[in-house]
Design a protein around this motif. Structure first.
Motif, PDB file in Angstrom:
ATOM      1  N   SER A   1       1.549   6.416  -7.250  1.00 33.88           N
ATOM      2  CA  SER A   1       0.598   7.191  -7.403  1.00 33.88           C
ATOM      3  C   SER A   1       0.580   8.459  -7.124  1.00 33.88           C
ATOM      4  O   SER A   1       1.025   9.527  -7.697  1.00 33.88           O
ATOM      5  CB  SER A   1      -0.424   7.203  -7.705  1.00 33.88           C
ATOM      6  OG  SER A   1      -0.856   6.984  -5.847  1.00 33.88           O
ATOM      7  N   TRP A   2       1.215   9.415  -6.192  1.00 36.18           N
ATOM      8  CA  TRP A   2       1.887  10.685  -5.885  1.00 36.18           C
ATOM      9  C   TRP A   2       3.105  11.049  -6.599  1.00 36.18           C
ATOM     10  O   TRP A   2       2.334  12.207  -7.458  1.00 36.18           O
ATOM     11  CB  TRP A   2       2.196  10.808  -4.203  1.00 36.18           C
ATOM     12  CG  TRP A   2       2.960  11.621  -3.600  1.00 36.18           C
ATOM     13  CD1 TRP A   2       1.558  13.103  -3.850  1.00 36.18           C
ATOM     14  CD2 TRP A   2       3.724  12.334  -3.034  1.00 36.18           C
ATOM     15  NE1 TRP A   2       2.851  13.815  -2.814  1.00 36.18           N
ATOM     16  CE2 TRP A   2       3.988  13.791  -2.723  1.00 36.18           C
ATOM     17  CE3 TRP A   2       5.282  11.004  -2.756  1.00 36.18           C
ATOM     18  CZ2 TRP A   2       4.824  13.760  -1.836  1.00 36.18           C
ATOM     19  CZ3 TRP A   2       5.779  11.932  -2.347  1.00 36.18           C
ATOM     20  CH2 TRP A   2       6.056  13.321  -1.693  1.00 36.18           C
ATOM     21  N   LEU A   3       3.929  10.281  -6.504  1.00 35.72           N
ATOM     22  CA  LEU A   3       4.636  10.517  -7.871  1.00 35.72           C
ATOM     23  C   LEU A   3       4.244  10.840  -9.117  1.00 35.72           C
ATOM     24  O   LEU A   3       5.110  11.896  -9.918  1.00 35.72           O
ATOM     25  CB  LEU A   3       5.994   9.724  -7.816  1.00 35.72           C
ATOM     26  CG  LEU A   3       6.436  10.360  -6.438  1.00 35.72           C
ATOM     27  CD1 LEU A   3       7.797   8.586  -6.451  1.00 35.72           C
ATOM     28  CD2 LEU A   3       7.638  11.633  -6.101  1.00 35.72           C
ATOM     29  N   PHE A   4       3.239  10.107  -9.981  1.00 32.86           N
ATOM     30  CA  PHE A   4       2.763   9.922 -10.788  1.00 32.86           C
ATOM     31  C   PHE A   4       1.842  11.548 -11.489  1.00 32.86           C
ATOM     32  O   PHE A   4       1.852  11.644 -12.113  1.00 32.86           O
ATOM     33  CB  PHE A   4       2.230   8.472 -11.425  1.00 32.86           C
ATOM     34  CG  PHE A   4       1.564   8.800 -12.719  1.00 32.86           C
ATOM     35  CD1 PHE A   4       2.596   8.292 -14.061  1.00 32.86           C
ATOM     36  CD2 PHE A   4       0.216   8.469 -12.650  1.00 32.86           C
ATOM     37  CE1 PHE A   4       1.754   8.182 -15.273  1.00 32.86           C
ATOM     38  CE2 PHE A   4      -0.641   9.084 -14.428  1.00 32.86           C
ATOM     39  CZ  PHE A   4       0.639   8.442 -15.153  1.00 32.86           C
TER      40      PHE A   4
ATOM     41  N   ALA B   1       0.604  -1.126   0.104  1.00 36.34           N
ATOM     42  CA  ALA B   1      -0.176  -0.297  -0.080  1.00 36.34           C
ATOM     43  C   ALA B   1       0.938   1.020   0.079  1.00 36.34           C
ATOM     44  O   ALA B   1       0.506   2.263  -1.105  1.00 36.34           O
ATOM     45  CB  ALA B   1      -0.393   0.282   0.944  1.00 36.34           C
ATOM     46  N   SER B   2       2.053   1.115   0.837  1.00 38.85           N
ATOM     47  CA  SER B   2       2.646   2.805   1.258  1.00 38.85           C
ATOM     48  C   SER B   2       3.324   3.137  -0.223  1.00 38.85           C
ATOM     49  O   SER B   2       3.677   3.810  -0.926  1.00 38.85           O
ATOM     50  CB  SER B   2       3.582   2.316   2.357  1.00 38.85           C
ATOM     51  OG  SER B   2       4.676   1.571   1.766  1.00 38.85           O
ATOM     52  N   PHE B   3       3.531   1.227  -1.423  1.00 38.84           N
ATOM     53  CA  PHE B   3       4.893   1.601  -2.236  1.00 38.84           C
ATOM     54  C   PHE B   3       3.622   2.311  -3.493  1.00 38.84           C
ATOM     55  O   PHE B   3       4.168   3.395  -4.382  1.00 38.84           O
ATOM     56  CB  PHE B   3       4.724   0.000  -2.608  1.00 38.84           C
ATOM     57  CG  PHE B   3       5.498  -0.133  -4.460  1.00 38.84           C
ATOM     58  CD1 PHE B   3       7.116   0.600  -4.310  1.00 38.84           C
ATOM     59  CD2 PHE B   3       4.984  -0.617  -4.904  1.00 38.84           C
ATOM     60  CE1 PHE B   3       7.809   0.866  -5.832  1.00 38.84           C
ATOM     61  CE2 PHE B   3       5.516  -0.808  -6.333  1.00 38.84           C
ATOM     62  CZ  PHE B   3       6.185   0.112  -6.921  1.00 38.84           C
ATOM     63  N   TRP B   4       2.306   1.758  -3.744  1.00 38.87           N
ATOM     64  CA  TRP B   4       2.085   2.282  -4.794  1.00 38.87           C
ATOM     65  C   TRP B   4       1.290   3.323  -3.938  1.00 38.87           C
ATOM     66  O   TRP B   4       0.766   4.535  -5.033  1.00 38.87           O
ATOM     67  CB  TRP B   4       0.144   1.250  -4.755  1.00 38.87           C
ATOM     68  CG  TRP B   4       0.903  -0.270  -5.855  1.00 38.87           C
ATOM     69  CD1 TRP B   4       0.896  -1.432  -5.190  1.00 38.87           C
ATOM     70  CD2 TRP B   4       0.957  -0.308  -7.175  1.00 38.87           C
ATOM     71  NE1 TRP B   4       1.518  -1.931  -5.863  1.00 38.87           N
ATOM     72  CE2 TRP B   4       1.629  -1.349  -7.001  1.00 38.87           C
ATOM     73  CE3 TRP B   4       1.097   1.201  -7.721  1.00 38.87           C
ATOM     74  CZ2 TRP B   4       1.935  -1.775  -8.681  1.00 38.87           C
ATOM     75  CZ3 TRP B   4       1.556   0.241  -9.063  1.00 38.87           C
ATOM     76  CH2 TRP B   4       2.546  -1.070  -8.788  1.00 38.87           C
ATOM     77  N   GLY B   5       1.196   3.977  -2.877  1.00 40.25           N
ATOM     78  CA  GLY B   5       0.419   5.076  -2.726  1.00 40.25           C
ATOM     79  C   GLY B   5       1.953   6.483  -3.147  1.00 40.25           C
ATOM     80  O   GLY B   5       1.265   7.475  -3.671  1.00 40.25           O
TER      81      GLY B   5
END
Length: 160
Positions: free
Chosen positions: A72-75, A65-69
């Protein structure tokens, strides 16, 4: 740490002044912490003591969850930076990353909203309303972060 809580409180009750301060002195590490916390919040709420899944799986879910969060923030920041560079307003990724992370602060109210949903009908409706209010508040703050970062007007953000 005092600066973090000042920024936290400021975003909730005085976002204009706080975003101006954060624009002048971006706190990227604090933003990183907020994004990770908000990303793992829903995963933590799904944990159960009686669950048959072991601690390793739950730990993996937190890391996932932290990785994908973060991704997505960086993207999202990269996408807006590309759009801004087309209009000759680019080069402000660090500022937008900071402001957009602080715009996620209202998502912390999703946890109490989820707890409300376990009660009766009145509490379920209240939980849904609190969740919608948190989403709307965070969306408005994100639009405001875009306005502050790239120095554009509200109608221009809406029509984008």
């Amino acid at each position: 740490m005092k600066k973090f809580f000042d920024n936290f409180h400021g975003v909730l009750f005085n976002p204009s002044e706080t975003f101006d301060n954060l624009k002048e002195n971006p706190q990227l590490i604090q933003g990183f912490i907020i994004v990770i916390f908000v990303s793992i919040l829903s995963t933590v709420l799904q944990f159960s003591i009686d669950s048959s899944s072991n601690a390793f799986i739950q730990g993996f879910n937190l890391i996932n969850a932290s990785f994908w969060g973060l991704l997505s923030w960086l993207f999202f920041a990269s996408f807006l930076e590309i759009i801004a560079s087309i209009f000759k307003k680019g080069g402000k990724t660090k500022i937008f990353l900071c402001l957009s992370a602080f715009a996620l602060i209202p998502w912390i109210f999703i946890a109490p909203a989820s707890l409300f949903k376990t009660g009766g009908l009145l509490f379920k409706v209240l939980g849904i309303l609190v969740g919608l209010a948190s989403w709307l508040w965070s969306t408005i703050l994100t639009a405001y972060a875009i306005m502050k970062t790239y120095d554009i007007s509200a109608p221009r953000v809406i029509t984008f």
